[in-house]
Design a protein around this motif. Structure first.
Motif, PDB file in Angstrom:
ATOM      1  N   LEU A  85       0.821  -1.209   0.000  1.00 24.83           N
ATOM      2  CA  LEU A  85       0.000   0.000   0.000  1.00 24.83           C
ATOM      3  C   LEU A  85       0.858   1.264   0.000  1.00 24.83           C
ATOM      4  N   ARG A  86       1.953   1.256   0.706  1.00 24.93           N
ATOM      5  CA  ARG A  86       2.865   2.408   0.692  1.00 24.93           C
ATOM      6  C   ARG A  86       3.473   2.585  -0.702  1.00 24.93           C
ATOM      7  N   THR A  87       3.816   1.461  -1.329  1.00 26.63           N
ATOM      8  CA  THR A  87       4.354   1.523  -2.694  1.00 26.63           C
ATOM      9  C   THR A  87       3.302   2.083  -3.648  1.00 26.63           C
ATOM     10  N   ALA A  88       2.051   1.629  -3.519  1.00 26.00           N
ATOM     11  CA  ALA A  88       0.974   2.133  -4.371  1.00 26.00           C
ATOM     12  C   ALA A  88       0.805   3.638  -4.175  1.00 26.00           C
ATOM     13  N   MET A  89       0.892   4.098  -2.957  1.00 21.65           N
ATOM     14  CA  MET A  89       0.747   5.524  -2.673  1.00 21.65           C
ATOM     15  C   MET A  89       1.880   6.311  -3.323  1.00 21.65           C
ATOM     16  N   ARG A  90       3.114   5.791  -3.244  1.00 22.44           N
ATOM     17  CA  ARG A  90       4.253   6.460  -3.890  1.00 22.44           C
ATOM     18  C   ARG A  90       4.062   6.539  -5.399  1.00 22.44           C
ATOM     19  N   ILE A  91       3.585   5.438  -5.983  1.00 20.58           N
ATOM     20  CA  ILE A  91       3.388   5.400  -7.436  1.00 20.58           C
ATOM     21  C   ILE A  91       2.331   6.426  -7.853  1.00 20.58           C
ATOM     22  N   ILE A  92       1.236   6.507  -7.098  1.00 18.66           N
ATOM     23  CA  ILE A  92       0.173   7.466  -7.423  1.00 18.66           C
ATOM     24  C   ILE A  92       0.686   8.893  -7.288  1.00 18.66           C
ATOM     25  N   ARG A  93       1.434   9.174  -6.234  1.00 22.13           N
ATOM     26  CA  ARG A  93       1.966  10.544  -6.055  1.00 22.13           C
ATOM     27  C   ARG A  93       2.955  10.902  -7.161  1.00 22.13           C
ATOM     28  N   ARG A  94       3.805   9.954  -7.535  1.00 21.39           N
ATOM     29  CA  ARG A  94       4.759  10.195  -8.614  1.00 21.39           C
ATOM     30  C   ARG A  94       4.010  10.442  -9.933  1.00 21.39           C
ATOM     31  N   ALA A  95       2.981   9.633 -10.180  1.00 19.97           N
ATOM     32  CA  ALA A  95       2.199   9.807 -11.409  1.00 19.97           C
ATOM     33  C   ALA A  95       1.481  11.157 -11.404  1.00 19.97           C
ATOM     34  N   ASN A  96       0.965  11.546 -10.249  1.00 15.94           N
ATOM     35  CA  ASN A  96       0.282  12.844 -10.167  1.00 15.94           C
ATOM     36  C   ASN A  96       1.250  14.003 -10.389  1.00 15.94           C
ATOM     37  N   ARG A  97       2.478  13.875  -9.891  1.00 17.32           N
ATOM     38  CA  ARG A  97       3.482  14.936 -10.139  1.00 17.32           C
ATOM     39  C   ARG A  97       3.776  15.052 -11.635  1.00 17.32           C
ATOM     40  N   ARG A  98       3.849  13.908 -12.292  1.00 18.21           N
ATOM     41  CA  ARG A  98       4.092  13.924 -13.740  1.00 18.21           C
ATOM     42  C   ARG A  98       2.904  14.522 -14.487  1.00 18.21           C
ATOM     43  N   LEU A  99       1.687  14.181 -14.038  1.00 18.24           N
ATOM     44  CA  LEU A  99       0.500  14.752 -14.685  1.00 18.24           C
ATOM     45  C   LEU A  99       0.442  16.262 -14.494  1.00 18.24           C
ATOM     46  N   VAL A 100       0.769  16.747 -13.299  1.00 25.18           N
ATOM     47  CA  VAL A 100       0.773  18.192 -13.041  1.00 25.18           C
ATOM     48  C   VAL A 100       1.848  18.857 -13.886  1.00 25.18           C
ATOM     49  N   ALA A 101       3.008  18.222 -14.021  1.00 25.39           N
ATOM     50  CA  ALA A 101       4.082  18.784 -14.838  1.00 25.39           C
ATOM     51  C   ALA A 101       3.667  18.847 -16.301  1.00 25.39           C
ATOM     52  N   ALA A 102       2.832  17.910 -16.745  1.00 20.00           N
ATOM     53  CA  ALA A 102       2.362  17.899 -18.129  1.00 20.00           C
ATOM     54  C   ALA A 102       1.080  18.715 -18.285  1.00 20.00           C
ATOM     55  N   ARG A 103       0.715  19.439 -17.258  1.00 19.13           N
ATOM     56  CA  ARG A 103      -0.479  20.271 -17.223  1.00 19.13           C
ATOM     57  C   ARG A 103      -1.758  19.462 -17.467  1.00 19.13           C
ATOM     58  N   GLU A 104      -1.770  18.265 -16.892  1.00 16.64           N
ATOM     59  CA  GLU A 104      -2.951  17.390 -16.944  1.00 16.64           C
ATOM     60  C   GLU A 104      -3.612  17.392 -15.567  1.00 16.64           C
ATOM     61  N   VAL A 105      -4.837  16.864 -15.505  1.00 13.63           N
ATOM     62  CA  VAL A 105      -5.558  16.773 -14.236  1.00 13.63           C
ATOM     63  C   VAL A 105      -5.022  15.556 -13.462  1.00 13.63           C
ATOM     64  N   PRO A 106      -4.558  15.763 -12.226  1.00 14.11           N
ATOM     65  CA  PRO A 106      -4.031  14.612 -11.463  1.00 14.11           C
ATOM     66  C   PRO A 106      -5.145  13.652 -11.044  1.00 14.11           C
ATOM     67  N   GLU A 107      -4.752  12.423 -10.860  1.00 14.44           N
ATOM     68  CA  GLU A 107      -5.698  11.396 -10.411  1.00 14.44           C
ATOM     69  C   GLU A 107      -6.051  11.644  -8.944  1.00 14.44           C
ATOM     70  N   GLU A 108      -7.273  11.267  -8.589  1.00 16.46           N
ATOM     71  CA  GLU A 108      -7.686  11.390  -7.197  1.00 16.46           C
ATOM     72  C   GLU A 108      -7.086  10.226  -6.404  1.00 16.46           C
ATOM     73  N   ILE A 109      -6.580  10.552  -5.249  1.00 19.72           N
ATOM     74  CA  ILE A 109      -5.992   9.514  -4.402  1.00 19.72           C
ATOM     75  C   ILE A 109      -7.115   8.850  -3.613  1.00 19.72           C
ATOM     76  N   PRO A 110      -7.223   7.522  -3.678  1.00 20.62           N
ATOM     77  CA  PRO A 110      -8.278   6.829  -2.915  1.00 20.62           C
ATOM     78  C   PRO A 110      -8.114   7.089  -1.412  1.00 20.62           C
ATOM     79  N   ARG A 111      -9.252   7.276  -0.744  1.00 20.74           N
ATOM     80  CA  ARG A 111      -9.213   7.569   0.696  1.00 20.74           C
ATOM     81  C   ARG A 111      -8.548   6.455   1.482  1.00 20.74           C
ATOM     82  N   GLU A 112      -8.650   5.230   1.003  1.00 20.94           N
ATOM     83  CA  GLU A 112      -8.065   4.092   1.717  1.00 20.94           C
ATOM     84  C   GLU A 112      -6.541   4.156   1.748  1.00 20.94           C
ATOM     85  N   LEU A 113      -5.947   4.843   0.750  1.00 17.21           N
ATOM     86  CA  LEU A 113      -4.479   4.915   0.691  1.00 17.21           C
ATOM     87  C   LEU A 113      -3.893   6.101   1.453  1.00 17.21           C
TER      88      LEU A 113
END
Length: 119
Positions: A85-113
């Motif tokens: 779960l910690r790895t999944a959270m890191r992957i989502i945050r890294r992907a969201n940083r890339r999406l923000v850098a590409a001026r895309e809408v970041p993914e919503e982080i699931p409340r469970e994570l």
């Protein structure tokens, strides 16, 4: 008059001795008639336990050992899931940083994570 006090003291002492002997006889445990007499009297400080009780202890000990093994196994599973779960959270945050850098809408982080966030 001095003799009356002495006689009374002797009578009280005699009644006390007789009372203590009777109390000792009444309070002494007697063996039950349906229970067989032990082969050998236990020595002072020695405790005798019936084989049935030892069998129960053995069964309980086996159950505790089994439950301990299950708990240890589950602790390992929980640890692995926690790491995943910690790895999944890191992957989502890294992907969201890339999406923000590409001026895309970041993914919503699931409340469970969210509890597994390292940040």
């Amino acid at each position: 008059m001095g003799g009356d006090g002495t006689v009374l003291g002797v009578v009280i002492a005699g009644v006390s001795v007789i009372g203590s002997v009777l109390v000792a006889r009444i309070s002494t445990p007697r063996p039950a008639s349906d229970r067989p007499e032990p082969e050998e009297a236990p020595r002072e400080g020695e405790l005798r336990v019936s084989p049935a009780i030892w069998e129960r202890f053995a069964v309980l000990e086996a159950k505790v050992d089994h439950l301990t093994a299950i708990v240890e196994e589950q602790k390992e599973k929980v640890g692995r899931l926690d790491r995943l779960l910690r790895t999944a959270m890191r992957i989502i945050r890294r992907a969201n940083r890339r999406l923000v850098a590409a001026r895309e809408v970041p993914e919503e982080i699931p409340r469970e994570l969210i509890p597994y966030s390292i940040d």
